[in-house]
Design an enzyme around this catalytic site. Structure first.
Site, PDB file in Angstrom:
ATOM      1  N   LYS A  13      -5.009 -14.501   0.783  1.00 51.70           N
ATOM      2  CA  LYS A  13      -3.730 -14.108   1.370  1.00 51.70           C
ATOM      3  C   LYS A  13      -3.889 -13.958   2.887  1.00 51.70           C
ATOM      4  O   LYS A  13      -4.861 -13.366   3.357  1.00 51.70           O
ATOM      5  CB  LYS A  13      -3.252 -12.792   0.766  1.00 51.70           C
ATOM      6  CG  LYS A  13      -1.888 -12.309   1.275  1.00 51.70           C
ATOM      7  CD  LYS A  13      -1.448 -11.079   0.489  1.00 51.70           C
ATOM      8  CE  LYS A  13      -0.082 -10.571   0.955  1.00 51.70           C
ATOM      9  NZ  LYS A  13      -0.174  -9.904   2.265  1.00 51.70           N
ATOM     10  N   SER A  70      -2.454  -3.192  -4.916  1.00 52.33           N
ATOM     11  CA  SER A  70      -3.178  -3.088  -3.659  1.00 52.33           C
ATOM     12  C   SER A  70      -4.446  -2.254  -3.792  1.00 52.33           C
ATOM     13  O   SER A  70      -4.489  -1.268  -4.535  1.00 52.33           O
ATOM     14  CB  SER A  70      -2.269  -2.462  -2.590  1.00 52.33           C
ATOM     15  OG  SER A  70      -2.995  -2.181  -1.410  1.00 52.33           O
ATOM     16  N   ARG A 112       2.723  -7.324  10.126  1.00 57.87           N
ATOM     17  CA  ARG A 112       1.939  -6.116  10.402  1.00 57.87           C
ATOM     18  C   ARG A 112       0.585  -6.406  11.047  1.00 57.87           C
ATOM     19  O   ARG A 112      -0.171  -5.478  11.314  1.00 57.87           O
ATOM     20  CB  ARG A 112       1.708  -5.327   9.100  1.00 57.87           C
ATOM     21  CG  ARG A 112       2.970  -4.712   8.528  1.00 57.87           C
ATOM     22  CD  ARG A 112       2.670  -3.859   7.299  1.00 57.87           C
ATOM     23  NE  ARG A 112       3.872  -3.263   6.760  1.00 57.87           N
ATOM     24  CZ  ARG A 112       4.402  -2.118   7.179  1.00 57.87           C
ATOM     25  NH1 ARG A 112       3.818  -1.435   8.149  1.00 57.87           N
ATOM     26  NH2 ARG A 112       5.503  -1.645   6.627  1.00 57.87           N
ATOM     27  N   HIS A 157       1.211 -11.172   6.858  1.00 57.29           N
ATOM     28  CA  HIS A 157       1.079  -9.750   6.514  1.00 57.29           C
ATOM     29  C   HIS A 157       2.368  -8.985   6.799  1.00 57.29           C
ATOM     30  O   HIS A 157       2.358  -7.826   7.208  1.00 57.29           O
ATOM     31  CB  HIS A 157      -0.096  -9.102   7.257  1.00 57.29           C
ATOM     32  CG  HIS A 157      -0.770  -8.007   6.477  1.00 57.29           C
ATOM     33  ND1 HIS A 157      -1.683  -8.250   5.484  1.00 57.29           N
ATOM     34  CD2 HIS A 157      -0.633  -6.660   6.534  1.00 57.29           C
ATOM     35  CE1 HIS A 157      -2.099  -7.101   4.971  1.00 57.29           C
ATOM     36  NE2 HIS A 157      -1.469  -6.115   5.594  1.00 57.29           N
ATOM     37  N   THR A 186      -7.267 -10.380   0.897  1.00 52.14           N
ATOM     38  CA  THR A 186      -6.503 -10.378   2.152  1.00 52.14           C
ATOM     39  C   THR A 186      -7.463 -10.523   3.318  1.00 52.14           C
ATOM     40  O   THR A 186      -8.404  -9.750   3.456  1.00 52.14           O
ATOM     41  CB  THR A 186      -5.690  -9.084   2.285  1.00 52.14           C
ATOM     42  OG1 THR A 186      -4.733  -9.018   1.223  1.00 52.14           O
ATOM     43  CG2 THR A 186      -4.951  -9.044   3.614  1.00 52.14           C
ATOM     44  N   ALA A 223       0.823  -1.207   0.000  1.00 54.56           N
ATOM     45  CA  ALA A 223       0.000   0.000   0.000  1.00 54.56           C
ATOM     46  C   ALA A 223       0.857   1.257   0.000  1.00 54.56           C
ATOM     47  O   ALA A 223       2.032   1.240   0.366  1.00 54.56           O
ATOM     48  CB  ALA A 223      -0.923  -0.002   1.215  1.00 54.56           C
ATOM     49  N   GLN A 283      -5.335  -7.005  -5.494  1.00 54.17           N
ATOM     50  CA  GLN A 283      -5.543  -7.362  -4.093  1.00 54.17           C
ATOM     51  C   GLN A 283      -6.746  -6.603  -3.566  1.00 54.17           C
ATOM     52  O   GLN A 283      -6.868  -5.381  -3.751  1.00 54.17           O
ATOM     53  CB  GLN A 283      -4.299  -7.034  -3.267  1.00 54.17           C
ATOM     54  CG  GLN A 283      -4.434  -7.325  -1.786  1.00 54.17           C
ATOM     55  CD  GLN A 283      -4.996  -6.148  -1.009  1.00 54.17           C
ATOM     56  OE1 GLN A 283      -4.881  -4.998  -1.422  1.00 54.17           O
ATOM     57  NE2 GLN A 283      -5.625  -6.423   0.127  1.00 54.17           N
ATOM     58  N   TYR A 328      -9.420  -5.656  -0.346  1.00 58.94           N
ATOM     59  CA  TYR A 328      -9.960  -5.632   1.002  1.00 58.94           C
ATOM     60  C   TYR A 328     -11.475  -5.506   0.871  1.00 58.94           C
ATOM     61  O   TYR A 328     -11.968  -4.596   0.176  1.00 58.94           O
ATOM     62  CB  TYR A 328      -9.439  -4.444   1.802  1.00 58.94           C
ATOM     63  CG  TYR A 328      -7.999  -4.554   2.224  1.00 58.94           C
ATOM     64  CD1 TYR A 328      -7.594  -5.525   3.133  1.00 58.94           C
ATOM     65  CD2 TYR A 328      -7.039  -3.667   1.740  1.00 58.94           C
ATOM     66  CE1 TYR A 328      -6.270  -5.620   3.540  1.00 58.94           C
ATOM     67  CE2 TYR A 328      -5.710  -3.758   2.135  1.00 58.94           C
ATOM     68  CZ  TYR A 328      -5.342  -4.739   3.032  1.00 58.94           C
ATOM     69  OH  TYR A 328      -4.024  -4.835   3.422  1.00 58.94           O
TER      70      TYR A 328
END
Length: 385
Positions: A247, A123, A274, A271, A173, A96, A145, A147
């Site tokens: 992921k 991302s 993170r 991650h 993710t 990101a 990717q 979210y």
């Protein structure tokens, strides 16, 4: 190993830095190109950075066993991943806010990916819109990717945009519903600068957070309010025609259930340290996840890869390919698109050199028998023969 790849033209400020002989050298140069707060944020994970350290340390547990008299003159590192042909087993991870590292952000990264035949995973939280990233990537392979958004309509719009832009897979993710700050980044005073906006989300009005009731937890009833569930996954799988990778997998039972649910493949990842500080290293969990899903199911590794040697170890322990995250940002900061392309070229050549000495002409030749436990160096002299 060094040299300049064909591909993105270098500007006067973007040349392969002197002294870069291996891909990991870009990490060594990062402090010259990133101010301390940004460097601390990129390099750090969450909490005390225990999992960040574990990701790197896990590779040191293994040594590669050389082989003699093997004919590797027809060797190559090409592969098919879930039916998609790739030039090599390195993918650019979805990182990101790449404007933290370079003004051209993901546009530069996408140009490097096209120049090197690398699959780019863009991302949701990119600094550039996914459509612009796709255009910069040209004909190169690219995944998006995702979210899951609080409003399903926004998620559906992201899926539609990704399909229209030519992304060939979705990477969902699932391990980042809560991300606690790294103490190193907090100590450095890092604050996300105003120019680092999530370009893909600017048109979506944010949902107003629901107020917490008496006795409600800021974590369970707050931060986890919109965390994905199995129902959300089934909804997503039915909502897109693209293959969906997952992921953030570490537990073998999660892997089995995701495989049974219809995921196209899995990415073993914590991650980058993170998400949960104290989680095991991705590499440490890779063999168990491979056992859980079987030999032929697509499986990638994300976390701690800094060299072709690291990639070889991951492939030997069950990965089909690996993702490159922080090293991507360090190279981007040092030399823009050219730096990322050069870093990828070095990784490929490092892997080829390791394969050649281990007697592996193709990726299919790499197996667990190529590794032995690495003995700790004590500094003591060898005993006499």
């Amino acid at each position: 190993m060094h040299g300049r790849p064909s591909g993105p033209e270098a500007t006067p400020a973007e040349r392969v830095p002197t002294g870069v002989h291996n891909a990991v050298d870009y990490e060594r140069l990062a402090p010259r190109h990133l101010e301390p707060g940004r460097l601390a944020y990129i390099a750090g994970g969450c909490g005390w950075d225990q999992t960040v350290a574990a990701n790197r340390a896990a590779f040191e547990h293994w040594a590669v066993l050389p082989r003699l008299l093997r004919d590797v003159r027809r060797g190559h590192v090409r592969l098919h991943l879930a039916g998609q042909p790739l030039e090599h087993p390195f993918l650019l991870a979805p990182v990101a806010h790449q404007r933290l590292a370079h003004p051209d952000a993901e546009i530069a990264t996408a140009r490097a990916a096209e120049a090197t035949g690398t699959c780019l995973v863009a991302s949701t939280l990119s600094s550039a819109p996914l459509e612009a990233i796709a255009q910069a990537a040209g004909s190169g392979p690219r995944w998006f990717q995702l979210y899951l958004q609080p409003e399903r309509a926004h998620t559906l719009d992201l899926l539609s945009r990704a399909e229209a832009a030519g992304f060939s897979a979705i990477v969902l993710t699932l391990d980042a519903s809560i991300q606690l700050a790294s103490r190193s980044a907090l100590a450095a005073g890092f604050v996300l600068p105003p120019e680092c906006t999530a370009a893909n989300l600017v048109e979506y009005a944010p949902s107003a957070p629901a107020p917490l009731g008496p006795g409600d937890s800021r974590i369970f009833q707050g931060a986890m309010r919109h965390a994905p569930t199995w129902d959300d996954l089934q909804w997503l799988l039915a909502a897109t025609r693209l293959p969906v990778w997952i992921k953030g997998v570490l537990h073998p039972e999660d892997a089995r259930q995701l495989q049974a649910a219809g995921a196209a493949g899995l990415i073993v990842s914590n991650h980058g340290g993170r998400s949960l500080d104290g989680a095991p290293a991705s590499l440490a969990m890779l063999p168990a996840v491979r056992t859980a899903v079987g030999a032929d199911y697509p499986l990638l590794l994300d976390g701690g890869v800094r060299s072709g040697l690291d990639a070889f170890k991951a492939l030997a322990l069950g990965a089909d390919a690996v993702l490159i995250g922080r090293l991507q940002m360090y190279a981007l900061a040092a030399a823009g698109a050219l730096g990322v392309a050069h870093m990828l070229q070095l990784l490929v050549e490092e892997l080829q050199a390791c394969m050649a000495q281990a007697g592996c002409a193709t990726l299919a030749d790499i197996g667990a028998e190529a590794l032995v436990p690495a003995l700790p160096f004590t500094g003591a002299p060898f005993p006499p023969c």
